[in-house]
Scaffold this motif. Structure first.
Motif, PDB file in Angstrom:
ATOM      1  N   ARG A 228      31.401  64.318  88.190  1.00  0.00           N
ATOM      2  CA  ARG A 228      30.016  64.637  88.585  1.00  0.00           C
ATOM      3  C   ARG A 228      29.159  63.383  88.713  1.00  0.00           C
ATOM      4  NH1 ARG A 228      27.694  70.006  86.523  1.00  0.00           N
ATOM      5  NH2 ARG A 228      25.873  68.731  86.131  1.00  0.00           N
ATOM      6  N   GLY A 238      33.163  64.360  92.633  1.00  0.00           N
ATOM      7  CA  GLY A 238      33.326  65.786  92.347  1.00  0.00           C
ATOM      8  C   GLY A 238      32.822  66.692  93.453  1.00  0.00           C
ATOM      9  N   SER A 239      32.247  66.119  94.513  1.00  0.00           N
ATOM     10  CA  SER A 239      31.829  66.961  95.635  1.00  0.00           C
ATOM     11  C   SER A 239      32.925  67.043  96.704  1.00  0.00           C
ATOM     12  CB  SER A 239      30.529  66.423  96.254  1.00  0.00           C
ATOM     13  OG  SER A 239      30.751  65.164  96.854  1.00  0.00           O
ATOM     14  N   LYS A 244      37.676  68.880  93.767  1.00  0.00           N
ATOM     15  CA  LYS A 244      37.210  70.175  93.256  1.00  0.00           C
ATOM     16  C   LYS A 244      38.348  71.180  93.136  1.00  0.00           C
ATOM     17  CE  LYS A 244      33.206  71.566  95.132  1.00  0.00           C
ATOM     18  NZ  LYS A 244      32.150  71.684  96.173  1.00  0.00           N
ATOM     19  N   HIS A 245      39.196  71.203  94.151  1.00  0.00           N
ATOM     20  CA  HIS A 245      40.249  72.221  94.144  1.00  0.00           C
ATOM     21  C   HIS A 245      41.275  71.967  93.047  1.00  0.00           C
ATOM     22  CE1 HIS A 245      39.454  74.006  98.382  1.00  0.00           C
ATOM     23  NE2 HIS A 245      38.385  73.954  97.623  1.00  0.00           N
ATOM     24  N   ALA A 248      39.624  73.282  90.001  1.00  0.00           N
ATOM     25  CA  ALA A 248      39.595  74.751  90.003  1.00  0.00           C
ATOM     26  C   ALA A 248      40.964  75.290  89.596  1.00  0.00           C
ATOM     27  CB  ALA A 248      39.204  75.276  91.388  1.00  0.00           C
ATOM     28  N   LEU A 251      41.339  74.878  85.951  1.00  0.00           N
ATOM     29  CA  LEU A 251      40.572  75.902  85.234  1.00  0.00           C
ATOM     30  C   LEU A 251      41.362  77.215  85.157  1.00  0.00           C
ATOM     31  CD1 LEU A 251      37.853  76.979  83.989  1.00  0.00           C
ATOM     32  CD2 LEU A 251      37.239  77.650  86.313  1.00  0.00           C
ATOM     33  N   GLU A 255      42.515  78.944  81.687  1.00  0.00           N
ATOM     34  CA  GLU A 255      42.164  80.325  81.316  1.00  0.00           C
ATOM     35  C   GLU A 255      43.427  81.119  80.985  1.00  0.00           C
ATOM     36  OE1 GLU A 255      39.291  81.879  80.596  1.00  0.00           O
ATOM     37  OE2 GLU A 255      38.462  79.876  80.744  1.00  0.00           O
TER      38      GLU A 255
ATOM     39  N   ALA B 321      34.588  82.537  82.382  1.00  0.00           N
ATOM     40  CA  ALA B 321      35.442  82.082  83.475  1.00  0.00           C
ATOM     41  C   ALA B 321      36.621  83.019  83.702  1.00  0.00           C
ATOM     42  CB  ALA B 321      35.936  80.672  83.177  1.00  0.00           C
ATOM     43  N   ARG B 382      38.519  78.577  95.226  1.00  0.00           N
ATOM     44  CA  ARG B 382      38.485  77.293  94.498  1.00  0.00           C
ATOM     45  C   ARG B 382      37.103  76.645  94.619  1.00  0.00           C
ATOM     46  NH1 ARG B 382      43.934  76.856  96.853  1.00  0.00           N
ATOM     47  NH2 ARG B 382      45.362  77.236  95.124  1.00  0.00           N
ATOM     48  N   ASN B 383      36.486  76.764  95.794  1.00  0.00           N
ATOM     49  CA  ASN B 383      35.119  76.248  95.928  1.00  0.00           C
ATOM     50  C   ASN B 383      34.195  76.958  94.947  1.00  0.00           C
ATOM     51  OD1 ASN B 383      35.799  74.521  97.957  1.00  0.00           O
ATOM     52  ND2 ASN B 383      34.808  75.666  99.603  1.00  0.00           N
ATOM     53  N   LEU B 385      34.926  78.594  92.134  1.00  0.00           N
ATOM     54  CA  LEU B 385      35.197  78.217  90.735  1.00  0.00           C
ATOM     55  C   LEU B 385      34.634  76.836  90.421  1.00  0.00           C
ATOM     56  CD1 LEU B 385      38.876  79.310  89.997  1.00  0.00           C
ATOM     57  CD2 LEU B 385      36.771  80.399  89.271  1.00  0.00           C
ATOM     58  N   SER B 386      34.871  75.889  91.341  1.00  0.00           N
ATOM     59  CA  SER B 386      34.455  74.524  91.014  1.00  0.00           C
ATOM     60  C   SER B 386      32.941  74.384  91.036  1.00  0.00           C
ATOM     61  CB  SER B 386      35.133  73.509  91.940  1.00  0.00           C
ATOM     62  OG  SER B 386      34.907  73.839  93.285  1.00  0.00           O
ATOM     63  N   GLU B 387      32.278  75.119  91.922  1.00  0.00           N
ATOM     64  CA  GLU B 387      30.820  74.984  92.001  1.00  0.00           C
ATOM     65  C   GLU B 387      30.098  75.861  90.981  1.00  0.00           C
ATOM     66  OE1 GLU B 387      29.707  75.552  96.118  1.00  0.00           O
ATOM     67  OE2 GLU B 387      30.950  73.853  96.752  1.00  0.00           O
ATOM     68  N   VAL B 389      31.483  77.809  88.309  1.00  0.00           N
ATOM     69  CA  VAL B 389      31.936  77.813  86.917  1.00  0.00           C
ATOM     70  C   VAL B 389      31.918  76.395  86.346  1.00  0.00           C
ATOM     71  CG1 VAL B 389      33.779  78.425  85.324  1.00  0.00           C
ATOM     72  CG2 VAL B 389      33.345  79.876  87.312  1.00  0.00           C
ATOM     73  N   LEU B 390      32.462  75.437  87.111  1.00  0.00           N
ATOM     74  CA  LEU B 390      32.534  74.064  86.588  1.00  0.00           C
ATOM     75  C   LEU B 390      31.261  73.268  86.877  1.00  0.00           C
ATOM     76  CD1 LEU B 390      36.239  73.161  87.502  1.00  0.00           C
ATOM     77  CD2 LEU B 390      35.320  73.907  85.300  1.00  0.00           C
ATOM     78  N   GLY B 391      30.426  73.770  87.787  1.00  0.00           N
ATOM     79  CA  GLY B 391      29.174  73.089  88.070  1.00  0.00           C
ATOM     80  C   GLY B 391      29.327  71.797  88.858  1.00  0.00           C
ATOM     81  N   LEU B 392      30.376  71.702  89.673  1.00  0.00           N
ATOM     82  CA  LEU B 392      30.537  70.502  90.501  1.00  0.00           C
ATOM     83  C   LEU B 392      29.589  70.579  91.698  1.00  0.00           C
ATOM     84  CD1 LEU B 392      34.410  70.105  90.314  1.00  0.00           C
ATOM     85  CD2 LEU B 392      32.655  68.763  89.164  1.00  0.00           C
ATOM     86  N   PRO B 393      29.268  69.400  92.273  1.00  0.00           N
ATOM     87  CA  PRO B 393      28.313  69.395  93.396  1.00  0.00           C
ATOM     88  C   PRO B 393      28.850  70.192  94.587  1.00  0.00           C
ATOM     89  CG  PRO B 393      28.748  67.163  92.599  1.00  0.00           C
ATOM     90  CD  PRO B 393      29.723  68.051  91.920  1.00  0.00           C
ATOM     91  N   ARG B 394      27.926  70.782  95.335  1.00  0.00           N
ATOM     92  CA  ARG B 394      28.314  71.596  96.493  1.00  0.00           C
ATOM     93  C   ARG B 394      28.863  70.724  97.608  1.00  0.00           C
ATOM     94  NH1 ARG B 394      26.069  76.676  97.125  1.00  0.00           N
ATOM     95  NH2 ARG B 394      25.721  76.364  99.340  1.00  0.00           N
TER      96      ARG B 394
END
Lengths: 350, 397
Positions: A228, A238-239, A244-245, A248, A251, A255, B321, B382-383, B385-387, B389-394
């Motif tokens: 971030r 992180g953008s 990101k994938h 994800a 994650l 879980e 999550a 995945r977009n 979840l990452s944005e 849930v994880l709070g990553l930038p858009r």
């Protein structure tokens, strides 16, 4: 299969409180056994009150293990509070429990469990067992000995030498123990070691899984925080979808690991019949998640993640050590296949 | 039902009622004979689709009329007034019974469209639409995707133009399941092409039998026809059938999509269970046993994830999550089911020898990729979840 009450998979308020106390405790580099045992009472959490414990259950102990795993604590919780304590409880040997558990619960003594075997003759142990977790420091060693009655568990406090091994993960010490006619007392019935070891191993797997989840959570949180704020090409890395994938997917895997670990921890007290499958499943799922989490921890930190000073390599070391400990993932899949009746498929062709 | 029973006694009551209304599962599906379909998407003719829909509709009406439908809906809208998670508790019990397997259109109507009406509908619309939808008298399909608006749904080009006291719709929608049996279609339309794309959207409920609506089945890669394209040619929609304010349609659409993402937790489990059963009955080597055990572990974990969501809902806390990862986890379960079956059956998977329960798996092999695309592709998941849930930038958009 899967008969447990869903409520056992959710954290109680009391557990959440314990978690927050322990997170703070383990965050301190000076976190010591005396405080963990004497003041917070962690080793005695799952020990019945009649043996000097707090009489909570394995789920509470798992909360503590999760926090220990998150911080890669080297304190001997897994060896003493899980493996040795579970073995003593599983032995149903009231005398041995009364003799050893109060000190283990209070943390004034620690114990470990060796999975190799030695020769036992007239209460004396001879032979060597290698790679014993915390074997260099434990005051008491539980070890299976070959006797005419079969494999019997023994408790041994002296008369053996300890040689610490050089290890991949220094927070998880292992030692070679050599017994030279060491005096030992049997724990549980003669010939009863295998059942005791099986129970202790499954509890150990459930405990290990809780630790693994804690480590995964740290790796994910630290990596998310890094990507971030780390800018390249004029924007946070992180953008980028390539980053990101991956996170994800991590994650999703974490879980899954939390689910498998939570289920195994719940089974220890609430569904012992389901524990063998749950424990092996947790080993498989949590090992894969931790190895991946640690790998992403390094990779997504770039160069800094490959340095000695950065903590990421410590999580790689722990993840790989835990992957190997108490049986490799493919061995646990083979165990599940056997438990499912998949090993004699040829006998019953569709 | 009077008052709110506690979760455990509610589950016991549900189990007891189900015992009187349906047969227990497992007692009904024997191995080696009967239906060996493992189709992910049914391959039905229009007549078959109608017949199956009627069978499911009968069950849905039975449970609605006997007080076991629309559990979490307010009593004044035809529901039972129970807390939201009681639907999940009921479903956990129902899974053990042999009830008609709901086709897509039923959850679409009840879990996606009806809640959106509950949020965005006027009082008149709620009175007019909700009871018939909750009782499955009227079904509603999604008129969402277009050929040029898939992952980027807000790029829809179907136009809705004001005309007298209503609207005229022109456009072309794709990938609509259940269009042939639906009474209503929820259409995402562009009402203002001059503003940024998310701001110019309005949602309408279109009668699927209205003049100008043409439904053409799409033949998907399985060879069957489970989806449709829907042409809207000068379809007149009264303003009373507009859902939500003009220009606020993207928010309405997002309420539907969020519900869709959370509705996929048990996806793929039936077929994975069946593949593991196949592994028990096939000569299996070390590789097959390893894959079968791994798939079994996945089914266990997928179910535990479901129990964690139930537990959170029972405790009255919002699931975390674990509720968002379900669809990605499930599509992977479906892929691994294919991998296992291929290694178990080998040549018998790719050539039809007539043997029961072998070539039938091609329906799974070919259908599974559909779920990694439908309802938000794996990449879109995945977009999210990452944005979220994880709070990553858009992404830059």
């Amino acid at each position: 299969m899967l008969t447990i009450d869903p409520a056992l998979l959710a954290e109680t308020d009391e557990q959440a409180q314990l978690r927050s106390v322990l997170r703070e405790f383990f965050a301190d580099p000076g976190a010591d056994w005396h405080t963990l045992a004497g003041q917070i009472g962690v080793p005695g959490l799952a020990v019945p009150e009649r043996y000097g414990g707090a009489g909570y259950g394995f789920r509470e102990l798992a909360v503590a293990l999760g926090e220990a795993g998150r911080a890669l604590s080297p304190l001997p919780l897994l060896s003493s509070a899980v493996l040795a304590t579970s073995a003593l409880l599983a032995s149903n040997d009231d005398e041995a429990c009364a003799r050893h558990l109060p000190a283990l619960a209070a943390g004034t003594s620690t114990a470990t469990l060796g999975f190799g075997t030695v020769d036992a003759e007239a209460g004396r142990l001879r032979g060597a067992v290698d790679m014993v977790l915390d074997g260099a420091d434990a005051s008491l060693v539980l070890i299976p000995g070959r006797t005419p009655a079969g494999l019997t568990l023994f408790a041994c406090a002296d008369g053996f030498t300890r040689r610490p091994r050089r290890v991949l993960d220094p927070s998880r010490p292992q030692a070679l123990l050599e017994f030279h006619d060491a005096p030992a007392t049997p724990v549980g019935p003669p010939g009863g070691a295998e059942a005791i070891l099986a129970a202790a191993r499954d509890a150990g797997l459930a405990g290990l899984a809780a630790e693994q989840v804690g480590g995964c959570e740290h790796a994910l949180e630290a990596t998310v925080a890094h990507v971030r704020q780390r800018n390249q090409f004029g924007r946070p890395i992180g953008s980028f979808q390539a980053v990101k994938h991956r996170l994800a997917d991590l994650l999703v895997e974490i879980e899954a690991a939390k689910s498998a670990a939570g289920y195994a921890a719940a089974c220890v007290d609430a569904a012992p019949d389901e524990l063998p499958v749950a424990a092996s499943a947790a080993k498989v799922v949590c090992s894969a998640a931790s190895v991946r989490a640690a790998a992403e921890y390094v990779q997504l930190h770039g160069g800094i993640g490959f340095t000695w000073e950065h903590p990421a390599h410590r999580y790689v070391r722990r993840a790989r050590t835990s992957e190997v400990f108490l049986g490799l993932p493919h061995e646990h899949r083979a165990r599940i296949a056997a438990l499912l009746g998949l090993d004699d498929g040829g006998a019953n062709v569709a | 039902m009077t008052g709110i029973p506690d979760p455990a006694s509610f589950r016991a009551q549900a189990r007891a009622w189900l015992g009187t209304a349906a047969a227990r599962r497992g007692e009904t599906r024997a191995w080696g004979s009967g239906d060996d379909s493992v189709a992910v998407f049914e391959n039905w003719t229009e007549d078959e689709e109608r017949a199956h829909t009627e069978r499911i509709r009968d069950w849905e009406r039975t449970r609605y009329d006997q007080g076991w439908g629309a559990l979490s809906w307010p009593v004044e809208l035809g529901g039972q007034g129970l807390p939201p998670h009681y639907e999940g508790l009921y479903r956990a019990e129902e899974a053990a019974f042999d009830v008609p397997q709901r086709t897509e259109i039923f959850p679409v109507t009840r879990h996606l469209v009806a809640p959106a009406i509950g949020i965005w509908g006027t009082e008149e619309q709620k009175q007019r639409w909700l009871r018939p939808m909750l009782r499955a008298d009227e079904l509603a399909c999604q008129l969402f995707s277009e050929t040029e608006a898939g992952a980027d749904l807000a790029a829809v080009r179907t136009r809705a133009v004001r005309h007298d006291d209503g609207w005229v719709l022109d456009g072309h929608k794709v990938w609509t399941s259940g269009a042939r049996v639906a009474t209503w279609g929820v259409a995402v339309c562009r009402t203002d092409p001059e503003v940024p794309k998310h701001a110019g959207i309005t949602v309408f409920l279109v009668r699927m039998d209205a003049p100008g609506v043409t439904i053409r089945p799409i033949r998907q890669m399985t060879g069957g026809e489970s989806f449709n394209e829907v042409y809207l040619d000068g379809v007149v929609v009264p303003d009373a059938d507009r859902l939500g304010p003009v220009g606020q349609g993207w928010k309405v659409t997002l309420s539907v999509l969020a519900a869709e993402r959370l509705d996929s937790g048990t996806l793929g489990l039936d077929n994975a269970d069946r593949a593991i059963e196949l592994a028990r009955r096939c000569p299996a080597g070390e590789v097959q046993r390893d894959l079968a055990a791994d798939l079994y572990i996945r089914t266990l974990v997928q179910r535990v994830i479901g129990l964690r969501i139930t537990a959170a809902l029972e405790a009255g806390t919002a699931p975390g999550a674990e509720a968002s990862v379900g669809k990605l986890y499930a599509t992977e379960t479906m892929r691994r089911t294919t991998d296992l079956v291929l290694r178990l059956l080998g040549p018998r998977l790719v050539a039809d020898t007539g043997e029961w329960g072998t070539f039938a798996w091609t329906e799974h092999l070919l259908g599974a990729p559909g779920y990694a695309i439908a309802g938000g592709t794996d990449e879109i998941q995945r977009n999210i979840l990452s944005e979220r849930v994880l709070g990553l930038p858009r992404e830059p958009r």
